[in-house]
Scaffold this motif. Structure first.
Motif, mmCIF file in Angstrom:
data_model
loop_
_atom_site.group_PDB
_atom_site.id
_atom_site.type_symbol
_atom_site.label_atom_id
_atom_site.label_comp_id
_atom_site.label_asym_id
_atom_site.label_seq_id
_atom_site.Cartn_x
_atom_site.Cartn_y
_atom_site.Cartn_z
ATOM 1 N N SER A 175 0.894 -1.082 0.077
ATOM 2 C CA SER A 175 0.016 0.038 -0.145
ATOM 3 C C SER A 175 0.824 1.094 0.029
ATOM 4 O O SER A 175 0.482 2.183 -0.705
ATOM 5 C CB SER A 175 -0.962 -0.082 1.203
ATOM 6 N N GLN A 178 2.247 1.733 -3.549
ATOM 7 C CA GLN A 178 1.197 2.194 -4.471
ATOM 8 C C GLN A 178 1.201 3.697 -4.193
ATOM 9 O O GLN A 178 0.935 4.420 -5.312
ATOM 10 C CB GLN A 178 -0.073 1.518 -4.198
ATOM 11 N N ALA A 259 -1.966 4.847 -12.173
ATOM 12 C CA ALA A 259 -2.600 3.798 -11.011
ATOM 13 C C ALA A 259 -2.023 2.255 -11.098
ATOM 14 O O ALA A 259 -2.082 1.607 -10.228
ATOM 15 C CB ALA A 259 -3.953 3.925 -11.236
ATOM 16 N N GLU A 404 -7.677 -0.779 2.038
ATOM 17 C CA GLU A 404 -8.485 -0.049 1.070
ATOM 18 C C GLU A 404 -7.753 0.475 -0.009
ATOM 19 O O GLU A 404 -8.158 0.352 -1.427
ATOM 20 C CB GLU A 404 -8.921 1.464 1.874
ATOM 21 N N THR A 405 -6.489 0.766 0.037
ATOM 22 C CA THR A 405 -5.748 0.830 -1.139
ATOM 23 C C THR A 405 -5.256 -0.453 -1.986
ATOM 24 O O THR A 405 -5.584 -0.417 -3.318
ATOM 25 C CB THR A 405 -4.259 1.455 -0.698
ATOM 26 N N ARG A 407 -7.593 -2.845 -2.228
ATOM 27 C CA ARG A 407 -8.611 -3.154 -2.882
ATOM 28 C C ARG A 407 -8.990 -2.409 -4.111
ATOM 29 O O ARG A 407 -9.346 -2.787 -4.969
ATOM 30 C CB ARG A 407 -9.832 -3.117 -1.782
ATOM 31 N N SER A 408 -8.474 -1.068 -3.990
ATOM 32 C CA SER A 408 -8.597 -0.168 -4.866
ATOM 33 C C SER A 408 -7.705 -0.656 -6.167
ATOM 34 O O SER A 408 -8.055 -0.644 -7.464
ATOM 35 C CB SER A 408 -8.249 1.173 -4.584
ATOM 36 N N GLY A 411 -9.338 -3.731 -8.093
ATOM 37 C CA GLY A 411 -10.440 -3.035 -8.791
ATOM 38 C C GLY A 411 -10.013 -2.345 -10.330
ATOM 39 O O GLY A 411 -10.666 -2.733 -11.231
ATOM 40 N N ASP A 412 -8.888 -1.571 -10.258
ATOM 41 C CA ASP A 412 -8.325 -1.256 -11.660
ATOM 42 C C ASP A 412 -7.829 -2.080 -12.432
ATOM 43 O O ASP A 412 -8.108 -2.086 -13.534
ATOM 44 C CB ASP A 412 -7.335 -0.084 -11.034
#
Length: 418
Positions: A175, A178, A259, A404-405, A407-408, A411-412
């Motif tokens: 995280s 990222q 991203a 959260e990071t 999972r984001s 998703g991307d």
């Protein structure tokens, strides 16, 4: 030279040892070594560990006098495989200065550059020093030098487990990367083990396991790095010297969208007569094809680096190799320049050997992130080992933000074609 090389923890310094053995090899020309040195002849490297033994061994193994003594930064005790302990450090004044001493050395190295392009960071995702202290450095470098690039060379632990805390450590470190790094060359220990074992002869039964040394695995990683980051003639000035722009050109090429920054690297090589399309097939053979959910993997960008005396054979028909790589890596349709190549006649790993090194922004990296997130989540919800993190300054918000990071990112990567 535009880069400062920062190696952190046992893993980072052991990879650095193999890397600098390649760079400082006696067969390399002065012009090839020039991009990695300061004007006074010392390597632009900073070696950091919370314990002294690995750094001292590194100092003895590499050519004498190439490391600046003030850039060998060591603590007095380890970080207990605990990200929080590595990130926040200990209470004693001597160990608190580990981070400040490193940043001071980085400042001095950056000021010696004609142009500071950024930092290349070697470390692991599982150790207290490799994961925790590297996260601290990554954040501090981004705040101190906002325009500079950060390229992380990160090693993920074996799935079977190296430490009961490795999933927490990897989650938190991923995280941080990222948020603060520009690109992450991600190496999986399980994959590296298979690559290092592939050329070994089977002396006994076919099913008998090969004994692969840790040095062989580190050499495999260093070989991939040499294929990507060693000087190339296309980035060399008319005087014949390189400014070491390869790491930053790599980021520009394979990270077209900020991203997506987790990079998959593979390499194939041969002696004698070379068929570049066959090397491309060898690179593609172990590539993961589907995600854990069964969806086909894709890539936003692919870079192939062909090195060897017969680079002319590659240049005669580069489209053949690029077409095969574009199909094998399933490049997205929205990037018109998804596959590109660099070539050079010099081979840093072994004279006369041909190598094809491929770096791809490939969605298979999300498989690692998903496994780490799931296992760390299961441990977190059962409150396993959390008191070890609270003890050293970690808070619930650090974990929640890390979940959260990650999972984001997942998703991307699941919507690459959109």
């Amino acid at each position: 030279m535009s880069a400062v090389w920062l190696q952190v923890g046992q893993c980072g310094n052991q990879i650095g040892q193999e890397w600098w053995q390649i760079v400082t090899g006696t067969s390399n020309r002065e012009a090839d070594i020039y991009p990695f040195c300061s004007p006074d002849g010392h390597l632009s490297a900073i070696c950091v560990d919370s314990e002294p033994k690995v750094v001292r061994k590194l100092q003895k193994q590499i050519k004498r006098g190439v490391f600046r003594e003030s850039n060998l930064i060591m603590g007095k005790q380890g970080r207990g495989n605990n990200w929080a302990y590595g990130y926040h450090g200990v209470r004693s004044e001597s160990d608190q200065s580990l981070c400040s001493r490193t940043m001071e050395s980085l400042r001095k190295e950056a000021e010696k550059r004609d142009f500071y392009g950024g930092t290349v960071l070697f470390h692991s995702l599982s150790g207290g020093t490799g994961a925790g202290l590297s996260s601290r450095f990554c954040e501090a470098i981004r705040e101190e030098y906002p325009p500079g690039h950060i390229l992380s060379v990160s090693v993920a632990p074996h799935q079977a487990g190296e430490s009961p805390l490795q999933h927490y450590n990897a989650l938190l470190c991923l995280s941080w990367l990222q948020r603060y790094a520009d690109g992450v060359l991600l190496f999986h220990n399980d994959e590296v083990l298979k690559r290092a074992a592939a050329p070994l002869p089977r002396k006994h039964l076919p099913e008998a396991p090969c004994q692969v040394s840790l040095a062989s695995m580190n050499a495999c990683i260093a070989s991939c790095l040499a294929g990507l980051l060693c000087p190339l003639k296309i980035f060399t000035s008319q005087s014949g010297f390189s400014m070491g722009m390869e790491p930053w050109e790599l980021l520009r090429t394979v990270c077209p969208v900020p991203a997506f920054k987790f990079l998959h690297t593979a390499q194939a090589s041969t002696r004698g007569t070379v068929f570049w399309d066959s090397l491309a097939s060898s690179v593609l053979q172990p590539l993961p094809r589907q995600s854990l959910a069964g969806n086909p993997h894709q890539s936003t960008a692919v870079l192939a680096v062909a090195r060897g005396p017969r680079e002319d054979a590659f240049l005669a028909n580069p489209g053949l190799v690029l077409r095969k790589l574009r199909q094998g890596y399933r490049c997205v349709s929205w990037n018109p320049f998804a596959a590109t190549y660099w070539t050079d006649a010099a081979s840093f790993v072994a004279p006369g050997r041909h190598s094809l090194t491929v770096c791809a922004n490939h969605s298979s990296s999300a498989d690692l992130l998903q496994r780490v997130e799931q296992r760390a989540r299961a441990m977190y919800e059962s409150h396993a080992f959390l008191h070890w993190y609270w003890r050293h300054g970690c808070e619930e918000g650090d974990f929640e933000q890390a979940f959260e990071t990650v999972r984001s990112v997942l998703g991307d990567y699941s919507h690459l074609e959109e």
